[in-house]
Design an enzyme around this catalytic site. Structure first.
Site, mmCIF file in Angstrom:
data_model
loop_
_atom_site.group_PDB
_atom_site.id
_atom_site.type_symbol
_atom_site.label_atom_id
_atom_site.label_comp_id
_atom_site.label_asym_id
_atom_site.label_seq_id
_atom_site.Cartn_x
_atom_site.Cartn_y
_atom_site.Cartn_z
ATOM 1 N N SER A 62 -4.443 -0.248 7.014
ATOM 2 C CA SER A 62 -3.567 -0.402 5.840
ATOM 3 C C SER A 62 -2.513 -1.806 6.468
ATOM 4 C CB SER A 62 -2.722 0.630 5.325
ATOM 5 O OG SER A 62 -3.585 1.356 4.959
ATOM 6 N N SER B 25 -5.860 -1.110 -2.642
ATOM 7 C CA SER B 25 -4.573 0.077 -2.352
ATOM 8 C C SER B 25 -4.406 0.284 -0.873
ATOM 9 C CB SER B 25 -5.214 1.581 -2.787
ATOM 10 O OG SER B 25 -6.463 1.903 -1.991
ATOM 11 N N THR C 95 -3.484 -2.474 0.770
ATOM 12 C CA THR C 95 -2.556 -3.507 1.043
ATOM 13 C C THR C 95 -1.687 -3.602 0.059
ATOM 14 O OG1 THR C 95 -4.284 -4.924 -0.092
ATOM 15 C CG2 THR C 95 -4.363 -4.518 2.175
ATOM 16 N N SER C 96 -1.373 -2.569 -0.850
ATOM 17 C CA SER C 96 -0.367 -2.612 -1.759
ATOM 18 C C SER C 96 0.789 -1.494 -1.499
ATOM 19 C CB SER C 96 -0.759 -2.650 -3.415
ATOM 20 O OG SER C 96 0.010 -2.821 -4.241
ATOM 21 N N CYS D 166 1.438 7.858 4.039
ATOM 22 C CA CYS D 166 0.435 6.928 4.126
ATOM 23 C C CYS D 166 0.196 7.265 5.683
ATOM 24 C CB CYS D 166 0.669 5.297 4.009
ATOM 25 S SG CYS D 166 -0.817 4.280 4.661
ATOM 26 N N ASN E 8 -2.071 5.735 7.827
ATOM 27 C CA ASN E 8 -2.391 4.535 8.509
ATOM 28 C C ASN E 8 -0.922 3.775 8.763
ATOM 29 O OD1 ASN E 8 -5.197 3.729 8.924
ATOM 30 N ND2 ASN E 8 -5.444 4.230 6.941
ATOM 31 N N MET F 30 -8.541 6.808 4.855
ATOM 32 C CA MET F 30 -7.037 7.014 4.789
ATOM 33 C C MET F 30 -6.572 7.834 5.756
ATOM 34 S SD MET F 30 -8.591 7.133 1.742
ATOM 35 C CE MET F 30 -8.422 8.696 0.883
ATOM 36 N N GLY F 31 -5.472 7.630 6.591
ATOM 37 C CA GLY F 31 -5.056 8.413 7.768
ATOM 38 C C GLY F 31 -4.691 9.793 7.377
#
Length: 406
Positions: A20, A67, A69-70, A105, A107, A320-321
């Site tokens: 991300s 998603s 990168t936002s 998040c 990541n 996703m992490g």
């Protein structure tokens, strides 16, 4: 002649964390109205990322139209004993005026420790000159502890290295993460707090879509796990197979809404639209050969299972992490759909499972979890995985000055 407010500039750092990217701020650097939760903060972050954008490109901001990168992060020196930094994450919608604060998040969690050191938020006495600096992070969205092990060289964060992460083009330095006590608090009876309905496997009845066995788990992030074959998939799908099918995306959103209701995350189905970041939906399958989006082959013998997951209404390009944490925890608990897809209680060799390697659209990822039964309930002390992080740019981000005047 009409006059307009000039732009203001705000100190910011743009980082990649895992698969991300996000814009990181120190809390005290934000304009005063945005230093508190509320409309001014949301409006600022939306404008920074370039949302809402009806074209879906975020051309007039730092978002990159996905998603992954936002995203925005707010860091502050922690006032809590035994913690170094408080970490607040905002998932910024692309085409809607909405910032979701309901989850973490995983990541970007890998970038929090390095960024906190870079921003001067960590006491100098705790920073190793060489070796590893351990950063104790309070994840403010969900009230959980993350411990980041950040490599250091001559008192500076070591960002370059040879650690390869599928979904990221270039290698970098490894940042090991521990997600402490990742299961949510509260929940159902019998199977422990991480299973909100009290069952390892439920049946989700989704009107107009179907009935599906599902594992509903709160670990890392609330996640709904389904069997790929029940959905008509193999588990080897890449993004185009799902994201190019509007009907499939609508079915997944209907499933997600029903799962959120069953998990007690919302009180009625209409609320699901205002909680896009959580829960996640993922589907699993036993190992199989496939070709990753990079063009590299993934062999069934090299993985324990296949997992595909959706984030903000789209199939994720990797994983996703926080969903990886949920995968690791669910794989460790016999009887969940994830554990069954990985071969059952002990995996391939019958040894109690403490880690799992799964295949995702970009390649593979290993995640570990320490799970045990106590008093008839499953408990997880921590989940472990490695990511990497790197500063991409630092300086100031500019936005029109009237953005925070809401």
């Amino acid at each position: 002649m009409t006059t307009f407010a000039p732009q203001i500039k705000i100190p910011a750092t743009y980082l990649r964390g895992g698969t991300s990217k996000g814009v990181f701020f120190r809390l005290q650097d934000l304009p005063e109205p945005a230093q508190q939760p509320g409309p001014a903060r949301d409006a600022l972050l939306l404008r920074v990322l370039g949302s809402p954008d009806p074209y879906g490109k975020q051309i007039d901001g730092l978002g990159n139209a996905s998603s992954s990168t936002s995203k925005a992060v707010i860091l502050s020196k922690s006032t809590r004993a035994d913690y170094d930094v408080d970490y607040l994450f905002g998932q910024v919608a692309i085409d809607k005026p909405f910032v979701d604060w309901s989850g973490n998040c995983g990541n970007l969690s890998a970038a929090v420790g390095p960024c906190a050191i870079h921003m001067g938020l960590i006491d100098a006495a705790r920073i190793a000159k060489n070796g590893v600096t351990t950063v104790r992070i309070w994840q403010a969205n969900i009230g959980k502890t993350i411990v980041a092990h950040v490599p250091m060289t001559e008192g500076q964060v070591q960002e370059t290295g040879d650690f390869a992460l599928d979904g990221v083009t270039f290698p970098a330095a490894e940042v090991a993460l521990e997600f402490m006590d990742p299961a949510d608090e509260g929940g159902g009876e019998g199977c422990g707090a991480m299973f909100p309905t009290g069952a390892l496997v439920d049946v989700l009845d989704v009107p107009g879509v179907g009935r599906f066995p599902a594992t509903l788990i709160n670990a890392g992030i609330p996640t709904i796990f389904l069997n790929a074959h029940d959905l008509g998939y193999t588990g080897t799908e890449l993004q185009a197979a799902i994201n190019g099918d509007p009907q499939a995306l609508a079915r997944f959103e209907a499933i997600r809404a029903q799962g959120a209701l069953r998990m007690g995350l919302i009180e009625n189905l209409g609320e699901a639209a205002t909680r896009q970041h959580t829960p996640k939906v993922a589907f699993v399958a036993p190992p199989a050969d496939y070709t990753a989006s990079s063009g590299n082959p993934v062999k069934a013998g090299d993985i324990d299972l296949l997992v595909r997951a959706l984030s903000m209404g789209q199939l994720h390009h990797a994983m996703m992490g926080t969903a990886a944490v949920a995968i690791g925890v669910a794989a460790a608990i016999p009887g969940t759909l994830v554990n069954l897809a990985a071969g059952g209680e002990g995996g391939k060799d019958g040894v109690p499972r403490q880690s799992v390697r799964f295949g995702h659209p970009s390649g593979t990822l290993r995640v570990g979890a320490e799970a045990a039964q106590a008093g008839g309930q499953w408990q997880v002390t921590k989940a472990l995985m490695s990511r990497s992080a790197r500063i991409l740019m630092e300086g100031w981000v500019r936005v029109p000055g009237n953005v925070v005047e809401v």
